[in-house]
Scaffold this motif. Structure first.
Motif, PDB file in Angstrom:
ATOM      1  N   GLU A 158     -20.719 -14.245  -7.871  1.00 35.80           N
ATOM      2  CA  GLU A 158     -19.568 -13.916  -6.733  1.00 35.80           C
ATOM      3  C   GLU A 158     -19.175 -15.171  -5.821  1.00 35.80           C
ATOM      4  O   GLU A 158     -19.907 -15.841  -5.513  1.00 35.80           O
ATOM      5  N   HIS A 159     -17.779 -15.601  -6.191  1.00 35.64           N
ATOM      6  CA  HIS A 159     -17.116 -16.751  -5.597  1.00 35.64           C
ATOM      7  C   HIS A 159     -15.873 -16.525  -4.750  1.00 35.64           C
ATOM      8  O   HIS A 159     -15.259 -15.451  -4.823  1.00 35.64           O
ATOM      9  N   ASP A 160     -15.259 -17.415  -4.089  1.00 36.72           N
ATOM     10  CA  ASP A 160     -14.073 -17.413  -3.385  1.00 36.72           C
ATOM     11  C   ASP A 160     -12.953 -17.465  -4.284  1.00 36.72           C
ATOM     12  O   ASP A 160     -13.328 -17.993  -5.373  1.00 36.72           O
ATOM     13  N   SER A 168     -10.907 -15.332  -5.586  1.00 32.21           N
ATOM     14  CA  SER A 168     -10.676 -14.651  -6.730  1.00 32.21           C
ATOM     15  C   SER A 168      -9.555 -13.903  -6.870  1.00 32.21           C
ATOM     16  O   SER A 168      -8.549 -14.186  -6.257  1.00 32.21           O
ATOM     17  N   ASN A 195     -15.528  -8.413  -0.606  1.00 28.63           N
ATOM     18  CA  ASN A 195     -15.743  -9.330  -1.901  1.00 28.63           C
ATOM     19  C   ASN A 195     -15.844  -8.747  -3.096  1.00 28.63           C
ATOM     20  O   ASN A 195     -15.885  -9.346  -4.124  1.00 28.63           O
TER      21      ASN A 195
HETATM   22 MG    MG Z   1     -15.145 -13.259  -5.188  1.00 26.17          MG
END
Ligand code: MG
Ligand code: HEM
Length: 230
Positions: free
Chosen positions: A86-88, A90, A101
């Protein structure tokens, strides 16, 4: 039939991945979103999407084992662990530091939904442009943004995934209607005319698409690793 779409119930786990949530909503993965492992996911991806054990698919499952306490399995909720996969920035979920998130967010998704105006399709160019815009939005709003080569590689892969499973995996062109149903409802748009790709999705089809998306996104890093930069 056993692969009918069903909304998740209150005790079913879901998470930040529209691809896996959709497989669970159709019973290709356990509908409760639990007890996921390499073989369970590879079977579901093949049966649901005709996606073979491509390296980014296998890699995502390997990394996800780190997100769970149980060494042998994980849930669709476990994989929301920020910084694992999971990352920024998206396509359809808010940044971890700014909100939720893992739940679908229509405001975030509107950048993708409204991309490639004047056409009924998304393609690798529009996917790259959407990534550029989503990153610019996160860079403007999120002082804790993580945006290194790692996150960039994952983001390009995910764009390659939605174009491939909802469209033609050879050219990376997908009908807007199908992609929007996939994200918004986490449903296979069978009633709308979608069918599982006849061409298997694998490294041969995916890696060139991902590379084209990467180029089209005009990416540069931000935050992290600044000590390495002049
Ligand atoms: Mg994300
Ligand atoms: C995110 C598709 C397999 C874990 C995403 C996104 C897409 C996608 C389109 C981007 C969502 C967004 O940016 O809002 C797919 C498809 C798959 C697949 C079509 C084929 C089976 C997997 C696998 C794993 C995984 C095997 C791990 C076991 C994740 C996670 C995210 C994600 C953790 C959240 C990343 C983020 O946006 O922050 N996936 N995925 N996915 N996927 Fe998947």
């Amino acid at each position: 039939n056993e692969h009918q779409w069903m909304a998740p119930g209150p005790n079913d786990f879901r998470g930040p991945c529209p691809g896996l949530n959709t497989l669970a909503n159709h019973g290709f993965l356990p509908r409760d979103g639990k007890n996921l492992s390499m073989s369970v996911i590879l079977d579901a991806a093949l049966n649901g999407y005709h996606m073979q054990p491509a390296s980014p698919l296998v890699g995502a499952v390997k990394i996800s084992t780190l997100a769970a306490d149980d060494p042998f399995s994980f849930t669709l909720e476990d994989i929301r662990l920020h910084g694992n996969i999971e990352h920024d920035a998206s396509l359809s979920r808010e940044d971890f530091a700014l909100g939720n998130n893992f739940r679908f967010n229509e405001t975030i998704f509107s950048t993708l939904a409204n991309s490639n105006p004047g056409s009924d399709f998304y393609n690798t160019n529009s996917a790259g442009e959407v990534q550029r815009l989503r990153l610019a939005d996160s860079e403007a709003k999120n002082p804790s943004i993580n945006n290194t080569q790692k996150e960039f590689g994952i983001r390009c892969t995910e764009s390659g995934f939605y174009l491939s499973v909802m469209g033609d995996p050879l050219v990376g062109v997908a009908p807007k209607e199908f992609v929007q149903i996939f994200f918004r409802e986490e449903r296979l748009p069978i009633a709308e005319g979608w069918h599982r790709s006849e061409i298997p999705i694998n490294d041969t089809t995916l890696l060139p698409l991902i590379a084209r998306i990467a180029t089209a996104s005009n990416w540069t890093s931000s935050g992290g690793c600044s000590v390495l930069e002049p």
